[in-house]
Design a protein around this motif. Structure first.
Motif, PDB file in Angstrom:
ATOM      1  N   SER A 289      12.531   7.039  22.023  1.00 17.20           N
ATOM      2  CA  SER A 289      11.878   8.057  22.846  1.00 17.20           C
ATOM      3  C   SER A 289      11.884   9.365  22.057  1.00 17.20           C
TER       4      SER A 289
ATOM      5  N   ASP B 289       9.202  12.998  17.804  1.00 16.21           N
ATOM      6  CA  ASP B 289       8.532  14.292  17.734  1.00 16.21           C
ATOM      7  C   ASP B 289       7.687  14.396  16.476  1.00 16.21           C
TER       8      ASP B 289
ATOM      9  N   ASP C 146       7.923  16.378  14.065  1.00 21.02           N
ATOM     10  CA  ASP C 146       8.721  16.556  12.840  1.00 21.02           C
ATOM     11  C   ASP C 146       9.113  15.197  12.258  1.00 21.02           C
ATOM     12  N   GLN C 147       9.273  14.179  13.130  1.00 16.92           N
ATOM     13  CA  GLN C 147       9.544  12.819  12.637  1.00 16.92           C
ATOM     14  C   GLN C 147       8.269  12.204  12.083  1.00 16.92           C
TER      15      GLN C 147
ATOM     16  N   ARG D 290       7.893  19.221   5.068  1.00 19.79           N
ATOM     17  CA  ARG D 290       7.742  19.448   3.626  1.00 19.79           C
ATOM     18  C   ARG D 290       6.501  18.798   3.029  1.00 19.79           C
TER      19      ARG D 290
ATOM     20  N   ASP E 177      10.938   9.970   7.060  1.00 19.77           N
ATOM     21  CA  ASP E 177      12.395   9.927   6.958  1.00 19.77           C
ATOM     22  C   ASP E 177      13.009   8.828   7.824  1.00 19.77           C
TER      23      ASP E 177
ATOM     24  N   ARG F 218       8.526   4.698  23.162  1.00 24.87           N
ATOM     25  CA  ARG F 218       9.053   5.148  24.451  1.00 24.87           C
ATOM     26  C   ARG F 218       8.539   6.543  24.776  1.00 24.87           C
ATOM     27  N   ARG F 219       9.083   7.121  25.835  1.00 26.71           N
ATOM     28  CA  ARG F 219       8.512   8.356  26.387  1.00 26.71           C
ATOM     29  C   ARG F 219       8.533   9.563  25.432  1.00 26.71           C
ATOM     30  N   ASN F 220       7.628  10.492  25.723  1.00 23.02           N
ATOM     31  CA  ASN F 220       7.542  11.770  25.020  1.00 23.02           C
ATOM     32  C   ASN F 220       7.216  11.609  23.542  1.00 23.02           C
TER      33      ASN F 220
ATOM     34  N   GLY G 143      13.750  17.703  31.755  1.00 21.01           N
ATOM     35  CA  GLY G 143      13.435  16.832  30.624  1.00 21.01           C
ATOM     36  C   GLY G 143      12.459  17.485  29.659  1.00 21.01           C
ATOM     37  N   ALA G 144      12.472  16.982  28.414  1.00 23.97           N
ATOM     38  CA  ALA G 144      11.630  17.570  27.368  1.00 23.97           C
ATOM     39  C   ALA G 144      10.145  17.300  27.611  1.00 23.97           C
ATOM     40  N   ASP G 145       9.842  16.379  28.535  1.00 17.80           N
ATOM     41  CA  ASP G 145       8.442  16.179  28.924  1.00 17.80           C
ATOM     42  C   ASP G 145       8.257  16.501  30.411  1.00 17.80           C
TER      43      ASP G 145
ATOM     44  N   THR H 276      19.311  15.313  19.689  1.00 17.05           N
ATOM     45  CA  THR H 276      18.150  15.531  18.823  1.00 17.05           C
ATOM     46  C   THR H 276      16.893  15.868  19.617  1.00 17.05           C
TER      47      THR H 276
ATOM     48  N   GLU I  65      16.308  18.576  25.402  1.00 20.07           N
ATOM     49  CA  GLU I  65      16.823  18.182  26.724  1.00 20.07           C
ATOM     50  C   GLU I  65      18.279  17.722  26.637  1.00 20.07           C
TER      51      GLU I  65
ATOM     52  N   ALA J  77      17.931   2.080  30.195  1.00 19.66           N
ATOM     53  CA  ALA J  77      18.036   1.555  28.825  1.00 19.66           C
ATOM     54  C   ALA J  77      17.459   2.528  27.805  1.00 19.66           C
ATOM     55  N   GLY J  78      16.347   3.164  28.183  1.00 21.04           N
ATOM     56  CA  GLY J  78      15.704   4.094  27.259  1.00 21.04           C
ATOM     57  C   GLY J  78      16.607   5.284  26.962  1.00 21.04           C
TER      58      GLY J  78
ATOM     59  N   HIS K 190      18.450   6.360  23.490  1.00 20.70           N
ATOM     60  CA  HIS K 190      18.281   7.688  22.892  1.00 20.70           C
ATOM     61  C   HIS K 190      19.638   8.325  22.583  1.00 20.70           C
TER      62      HIS K 190
ATOM     63  N   ASP L  84      21.273   6.684  19.575  1.00 15.31           N
ATOM     64  CA  ASP L  84      20.582   7.068  18.343  1.00 15.31           C
ATOM     65  C   ASP L  84      20.912   8.521  17.974  1.00 15.31           C
TER      66      ASP L  84
ATOM     67  N   ARG M   9      14.260  23.969  18.130  1.00 12.55           N
ATOM     68  CA  ARG M   9      14.141  22.517  17.971  1.00 12.55           C
ATOM     69  C   ARG M   9      15.328  21.937  17.215  1.00 12.55           C
TER      70      ARG M   9
ATOM     71  N   PHE N  55      15.345  18.722  16.508  1.00 13.69           N
ATOM     72  CA  PHE N  55      14.814  17.438  16.059  1.00 13.69           C
ATOM     73  C   PHE N  55      15.500  17.009  14.769  1.00 13.69           C
ATOM     74  N   LYS N  56      15.548  15.687  14.560  1.00  7.68           N
ATOM     75  CA  LYS N  56      16.089  15.152  13.307  1.00  7.68           C
ATOM     76  C   LYS N  56      15.360  15.802  12.129  1.00  7.68           C
ATOM     77  N   GLY N  57      16.121  16.319  11.200  1.00 10.41           N
ATOM     78  CA  GLY N  57      15.522  16.844   9.975  1.00 10.41           C
ATOM     79  C   GLY N  57      14.720  18.126  10.138  1.00 10.41           C
ATOM     80  N   ARG N  58      14.752  18.736  11.304  1.00  8.32           N
ATOM     81  CA  ARG N  58      13.942  19.932  11.533  1.00  8.32           C
ATOM     82  C   ARG N  58      14.288  21.052  10.534  1.00  8.32           C
TER      83      ARG N  58
ATOM     84  N   PRO O  54      15.824  17.764   5.543  1.00  4.65           N
ATOM     85  CA  PRO O  54      16.134  16.343   5.674  1.00  4.65           C
ATOM     86  C   PRO O  54      17.633  16.128   5.908  1.00  4.65           C
TER      87      PRO O  54
END
Ligand code: SF4
Lengths: 209, 473
Positions: A17, A20, A22-23, A28, A45, A74-76, B197-199, B297, B300, B318-319, B323, B326, B433, B435-438, B441
């Motif tokens: 989920s 984003d 950025d993924q 870069r 990545d 999944r969502r978003n 939530g982020a959405d 990441t 939210e 499960a979702g 998350h 991860d 943000r 986010f991963k790697g924002r 890397p």
């Protein structure tokens, strides 16, 4: 823009989920011109390790999902920045449709402007599609006329904004449409001057020395 | 151009209606755009304009800003990394070619686009503002309809000064009550995102209302509206009031003199009608908001600093469990670990979320007379903020604490300019943000307010800033 009506292609499950932008395309890589193609950087990545080797456990790298043109997530999906490069990466890689329970608004509108279908399904249907693709790779059908996605016997409905659907079905580009409204735009501007005289930036501001 | 509803109109409706050039049967509206901001990333759109052999329709309503790629230490083009230099030269060439005013690095008004617009009075109540950047929602703090768009849309605005949009639904977020000392707009925003939530606000225009919001300064409202996009919202707005007017008086591009007073009357009239109806409403108690940090990441993934890292096995579906699992693997955290036990490797204070003068003051209040345990970067939102901060001596507070004080730009928010968090490192950051790697890397980001970042700097771990602030505010 290439119209989108029906698609029969390999689907790839991406059981994450909040994938984003950025993924989808790390910042870069965004200095490049579109002509160079963005497909190689899609989900970079996640697809590749720090040394640049393909991660064997990432679905897009699995032999069974090669040639995928549909992603199920999944969502978003596509939350985050407005970078259209995220859509370029998907499109240049060969993806024509992303199926997910929700999308980032700007991502979805960028997708439509590039002929990529953002198909919104319910969470349970999304989970069922993911399970089906994970159990057995195979072709899936996306039917934009009927708004249905099918994998074998699994047949679910998806939603897409009706205006976007029409645009995708016809491959329309907004600019031509807007140009046909030139007279209405000119009339608006003339009336707006009187209605909102404060809306223009003050022009006495000089450039700095 | 009435909405056709018998009920009153919201702030959003009033501003939207005033910009409708055409409304189609299918619900699409062609909106007039009052301000269009560009940055180095706009080259894709200019390429599209060039491909059509078109011109920029209204260069007088179009403004370029160098922010995303600008180095924060080297301000001379010749000494920059060639790839970064090329990004800036492209924007310079495109804005020159189309006679668009550019706030370049040598301009005393340069800064992050969402800081510069308000500061220069380019952002005004009741305007429709777009930019190829999702945090354009920031400008809604003035009661403007402001939203981020993609490159195809940027090209469309460049060529026509209009944009096709479908009207979003309306969500009111009402926050009532007095905030506890030291609690900032960032804490309010992260609380909202954690709740919905982020959405949670996808497809909606958010209006922030209630006594807590009315009590916020313009800086606070800008932070709040900035984070609307992290809740999935199309835009965020606050009704213009005396706070708005006081901020705008005397701004370079804003109306002046009698024109300002006439405009002010129109702006105050933009507030929603008493009987205006929203599609949804979310209510928060402002007095219950605690200092918030993110652990995961997604924005939210936010909790009060007094809590612990969540357990994926306790998630409701499960979702969500997948998350959390991860996110914890990426962030290198254990379920049940106290948030205040998380050690950080560096800190960053900056970005369009939290780089205004008030943000720097809040961080300095915690940092004054103390030393940072980890390295860190402070990048003011604009050259003007930098100047103001230096006039107040805040730069000395930062540098005495051991943090680096640099020039204005997006900097470590997105790392495009080379200000990166190294792989595996953990950064306490005032950005928007995680986010991963924002931030580079393999980087790990924890979002929080400026005072909380300052507290993390002086202790070396995520920490409640309240004891550190005691007796200081
Ligand atoms: S500071 Fe960060 S979020 Fe804001 S405009 Fe720059 S890159 Fe985007």
């Amino acid at each position: 823009m290439r119209p989108f009506t029906q698609l029969q292609a390999v689907g790839c499950p991406l059981s994450l989920s909040g994938v984003d932008t950025d993924q989808i395309i790390p910042a870069r890589f965004m200095k490049r011109s579109r002509a160079e193609g963005y497909g190689g950087y899609l989900l970079h990545d996640l697809r590749f390790d720090a040394g640049g080797a393909a991660r064997a456990d990432f679905p897009l790298n699995a032999p069974t999902y090669q040639g995928a043109q549909v992603l199920v997530a999944r969502r978003n999906f596509g939350s985050g920045s407005s970078r259209e490069a995220a859509v370029y990466a998907l499109v240049d890689y060969g993806i024509r449709c992303v199926v997910a329970p929700s999308f980032g608004d700007i991502f979805a509108s960028n997708a439509v402007n590039n002929g990529l279908l953002p198909a919104t399904v319910s969470e349970p249907d999304g989970e069922a599609l993911l399970a089906a693709l994970e159990a057995q790779a195979g072709p899936m059908q996306v039917d934009l006329e009927a708004c249905r996605v099918r994998i074998g016997a699994l047949d679910v409905a998806f939603a897409v904004d009706p205006v976007w659907r029409t645009k995708l079905l016809n491959g329309w580009d907004d600019i031509d449409l807007t140009t046909s409204h030139a007279a209405a735009i000119a009339a608006f501007v003339a009336g707006d001057r009187a209605r909102r005289p404060w809306a223009l930036p003050r022009t006495t501001v000089g450039k700095p020395d | 151009m009435a909405t056709g509803n018998a009920t009153g109109r919201t702030l959003f409706d009033k501003v939207w209606d005033a910009h409708e050039v055409v409304r189609r049967e299918d619900g699409q509206s062609l909106l007039w755009i009052d301000r269009h901001f560009l940055h180095e990333g706009s080259f894709h759109a200019f390429d599209k304009v060039a491909a059509r052999g078109a011109e920029v329709a209204r260069p007088d309503l179009t403004f370029g800003v160098e922010d995303h790629y600008v180095p924060t230490r080297v301000r001379v083009l010749e000494r920059m990394d060639p790839a970064i230099r090329r990004m800036m030269e492209q924007l310079r060439a495109n804005t020159d070619r189309h006679h668009v005013r550019l706030f370049g690095i040598d301009d005393p008004a340069q800064g992050i686009v969402h800081v510069v617009g308000p500061e220069q009075g380019l952002t005004l109540p009741g305007l429709c503002i777009v930019c190829g950047d999702s945090h354009t929602a920031t400008h809604g703090a003035f009661g403007a309809l402001a939203f981020g768009i993609g490159a195809s849309e940027v090209a469309h605005v460049l060529m026509t000064q209009t944009l096709w949009q479908s009207r979003p639904k309306r969500l009111r977020v009402r926050v009532e009550g007095a905030l506890a000392p030291g609690i900032a707009a960032k804490d309010i925003a992260l609380s909202i995102i954690a709740r919905i939530g982020a959405d949670g606000a996808a497809g909606h225009a958010i209006e922030y209302a209630g006594s807590t919001i009315r009590g916020l300064s313009m800086e606070g409202r800008l932070t709040l509206c900035n984070l609307s996009i992290e809740a999935g919202g199309r835009c965020g707005m606050v009704a213009p009031d005396e706070t708005t007017l006081a901020y705008l008086r005397g701004r370079p591009f804003a109306p002046a003199g009698a024109d300002f007073e006439r405009a002010a009357e129109a702006w105050l009239g933009l507030a929603g009608d008493m009987d205006a109806v929203f599609d949804r409403e979310v209510v928060l108690d402002g007095s219950e908001i605690a200092p918030i940090v993110t652990w995961g990441t997604s924005p939210e993934d936010a909790l009060p600093i007094t809590m612990a890292v969540p357990d994926p096995d306790a998630a409701d579906d499960a979702g969500r469990a997948a998350h959390i699992r991860d996110a914890l693997a990426y962030m290198d955290l254990r379920p049940g670990q106290k948030l205040s036990d998380i050690r950080v490797d560096r800190v960053f204070i900056g970005s369009c979320t939290n780089s205004r003068i008030e943000d720097l003051r809040a961080a300095a209040a915690v940092l004054a007379g103390r030393s940072a345990q980890v390295p860190g970067l402070v990048s003011p939102g604009s050259a003007q903020v930098k100047q103001q901060a230096e006039a107040e001596g805040l730069d000395v507070v930062f540098t005495s604490a051991g943090l680096e004080w640099v020039d204005a730009g997006c900097s470590m928010c997105v790392g495009m300019n080379g200000d990166l968090v190294p792989p595996g490192e953990r950064c306490a950051s005032t950005t928007n943000r995680n986010f991963k790697g924002r931030q580079g890397p393999g980087s790990r980001t924890h979002l929080m307010s400026p005072a909380m970042v300052a507290a993390a700097a002086v202790t070396g771990h995520l920490t409640d800033m309240r004891p550190l602030l005691a007796g200081r505010v």
